[in-house]
Design an enzyme around this catalytic site. Structure first.
Site, PDB file in Angstrom:
ATOM      1  N   LYS A 151       0.526  -0.861   0.446  1.00 51.03           N
ATOM      2  CA  LYS A 151      -0.198  -0.285  -0.188  1.00 51.03           C
ATOM      3  C   LYS A 151       0.639   1.223   0.097  1.00 51.03           C
ATOM      4  O   LYS A 151       0.185   2.294  -0.959  1.00 51.03           O
ATOM      5  CB  LYS A 151      -0.704  -0.061   1.309  1.00 51.03           C
ATOM      6  CG  LYS A 151      -1.920   1.311   1.478  1.00 51.03           C
ATOM      7  CD  LYS A 151      -3.099   1.089   2.388  1.00 51.03           C
ATOM      8  CE  LYS A 151      -3.463   2.203   2.713  1.00 51.03           C
ATOM      9  NZ  LYS A 151      -4.480   2.459   3.715  1.00 51.03           N
ATOM     10  N   HIS A 184      -9.157 -30.510 -33.879  1.00 51.01           N
ATOM     11  CA  HIS A 184     -10.017 -30.196 -33.247  1.00 51.01           C
ATOM     12  C   HIS A 184     -10.731 -30.296 -32.273  1.00 51.01           C
ATOM     13  O   HIS A 184     -12.354 -30.448 -31.664  1.00 51.01           O
ATOM     14  CB  HIS A 184     -10.768 -29.564 -34.621  1.00 51.01           C
ATOM     15  CG  HIS A 184     -10.173 -28.356 -35.413  1.00 51.01           C
ATOM     16  ND1 HIS A 184      -9.484 -27.530 -35.607  1.00 51.01           N
ATOM     17  CD2 HIS A 184      -9.403 -28.989 -37.114  1.00 51.01           C
ATOM     18  CE1 HIS A 184      -8.648 -27.075 -36.807  1.00 51.01           C
ATOM     19  NE2 HIS A 184      -8.802 -27.868 -37.312  1.00 51.01           N
TER      20      HIS A 184
END
Length: 504
Positions: free
Chosen positions: A137, A266
């Site tokens: 922070k 696929h």
């Protein structure tokens, strides 16, 4: 550029800590530390101070409370540009802490190795996670190193900038810090939430940038640990589409215990066969659709031998995945520079699957239901023979891993043909029959599997006319009896499983 004057170190893992401390000492940075970390650094011969020298308060509650004190968090959170904050520093004797190095208790590692609740709870870090958040922070003034993962980067920074840091450095490390803390909290939440579905939280700290996404104009990423699933032995980087095929390949091959070879394109099998000998499994898998096999993904559950490798090497393919390879077989397969060769590892995959859509995602349990011979309920007058039963189970496993609407035709534990991803089940069947005929298969005595019920009797009629003698489907249509009546009239066997296997 900001000079680092005071460092606070509280770490679980001590790897490379000696190198870091040596650089701190070289740059005249005062060190404060706690418990085991203090003892470790002291034994190295470096000068440092205890956290208690700041707080005048001992570590209490068996070490549960060490750093949780206003003088520690004041020293981290104090805003150096705020006169009021600096006056309080002077009033209360708070040191400016410019560098915080933390390595948290190994909560996930503990969770993976024990079911003892008390051990797990004790590995929930409180002080460390608080130090990380506080330092991140206040990144304008404080450099936070939230994990041993970033030790090397810190060492480089200390060497190159001689004990100083820039704002960009501190902000970058702050992003690491919130990544570490959010992941840590997600793991703890998942442990406590168990099957609670009130919120969705999933966190990965490992990422791979892929060559591109589904198409070259799309960016692609993988989040997770691929090295837990397989080891890459050879070839170019794995692509987004490769990963989709590999996921489908692993799901399919894990259905089979006997020696099996499959070829996928696929995400769908274009060839698969079970045989006592791997070479024969390969040949019969390839025969299923030698055209689609070009550029495909190969997967087997058996060790690849030299004879099989030499035959495989005649085909151009993208990837092969196997549990092991003979050394000579591996050398043959490595003859193409870009060919991806993977060795599958043992390991559990997630029990749920997810898909992003709209402005969120959907989640479901993985389809882990696999029907055996004992799950086949005969609904016709004709009963399938023993070989037909084995083929029905084989075909049903394959159709489970085939895009819906799906039909699979099989004979002698070989995929004869499939109809994939069609908008109508009849179209899927017609596609499968056309492919079987194209590649010279005799469908007399073959079996048919469907991923969902037949709404009308037309599918079994078309199958019968093609020579198919047995059918497996989940059942459940309001017109099931029409299909049963047709089968009885034409001496076809049909079995129900009661389980639908849609795959979209």
């Amino acid at each position: 550029m900001k000079k680092i004057k005071n460092a606070l170190i509280s770490v679980y893992h001590k790897d490379r800590l000696e190198d870091i401390v040596a650089l701190l000492d070289k740059n005249a940075i005062r060190i404060y530390s706690t418990g085991g970390t203090f003892d470790f650094i002291s034994k190295l011969g470096f000068e440092l101070k205890t956290v208690e020298s700041i707080t005048s308060y001992p570590s209490i509650l068996g070490g549960r409370v060490k750093t949780l004190h206003p003088k520690i968090f004041g020293g981290i959170l104090g805003r150096r540009e705020q006169p009021d904050d600096m006056e309080q520093f002077a009033e209360y004797g708070i040191p400016e802490i410019d560098l915080v190095i933390v390595d948290l208790y190994p909560f996930e590692e503990t969770l993976a190795n024990t079911a003892d609740e008390s051990d797990i709870i004790e590995k929930i870090d409180i002080g460390g996670i608080s130090l990380i958040r506080a330092a991140a922070k206040n990144f304008k003034d404080v450099l936070i190193v939230p994990s041993m993962k970033y030790y090397d980067e810190l060492i480089t920074l200390l060497k190159e900038k001689k004990g100083q840091s820039e704002l960009s450095d501190r902000k970058r490390f702050a992003s690491y810090a919130f990544n570490v803390s959010s992941h840590y909290d997600t793991a703890i939440y998942s442990y406590f939430a168990e099957d609670n579905k009130d919120a969705f939280k999933l966190s990965f700290t490992d990422s791979t940038v892929l060559r591109y996404g589904e198409n070259p104009h799309q960016m692609g990423f993988f989040f997770g640990k691929l090295n837990e699933v397989f080891e890459q032995l050879h070839g170019k980087a794995i692509s987004y589409n490769n990963l989709g095929d590999l996921d489908a390949a692993i799901g399919l091959i894990e259905e089979f215990l006997e020696t099996t070879f499959a070829i996928l394109k696929h995400n769908n099998a274009c060839g698969i066969a079970c045989r006592p000998v791997l070479l024969e499994a390969w040949k019969d898998a390839l025969a299923g659709d030698p055209v689609s096999a070009f550029g495909g993904v190969l997967v087997t559950n058996a060790r690849v031998d030299i004879a099989t490798a030499e035959e495989i090497n005649k085909l151009f393919f993208e990837i092969i995945l196997a549990p092991d390879y003979e050394n000579t077989a591996l050398e043959v397969l490595k003859s193409r520079k870009n060919r991806i060769i993977l060795q599958k590892k043992e390991g559990r995959l997630p029990k749920q699957v997810y898909r992003s859509l709209l402005n969120g995602l959907i989640a479901q349990d993985k389809d882990n239901k696999t029907e055996g011979v004992e799950d086949l309920k005969v609904v016709t007058n004709a009963t399938p023979g023993e070989n037909e039963k084995e083929d029905l189970v084989f075909a049903n496993k394959v159709v489970k891993h085939t895009k819906s609407n799906a039909i699979v035709l099989a004979k002698n534990k070989q995929l004869v043909a499939s109809g994939v991803g069609q908008t109508s089940r009849v179209d899927a069947l017609k596609q499968a029959i056309a492919k079987a005929n194209e590649f010279g298969f005799d469908l007399k005595g073959a079996v048919m599997a469907s991923d969902a019920f037949f709404p009308f009797a037309d599918s079994v009629e078309i199958a019968n006319n093609a020579g198919i003698t047995a059918v497996v489907q989940p059942g459940g249509s309001v017109r099931d009896q029409d299909s049963i009546d047709y089968c009885n009239k034409h001496n076809m066997a049909m079995v129900y499983t009661g389980i639908r296997h849609f795959k979209h």
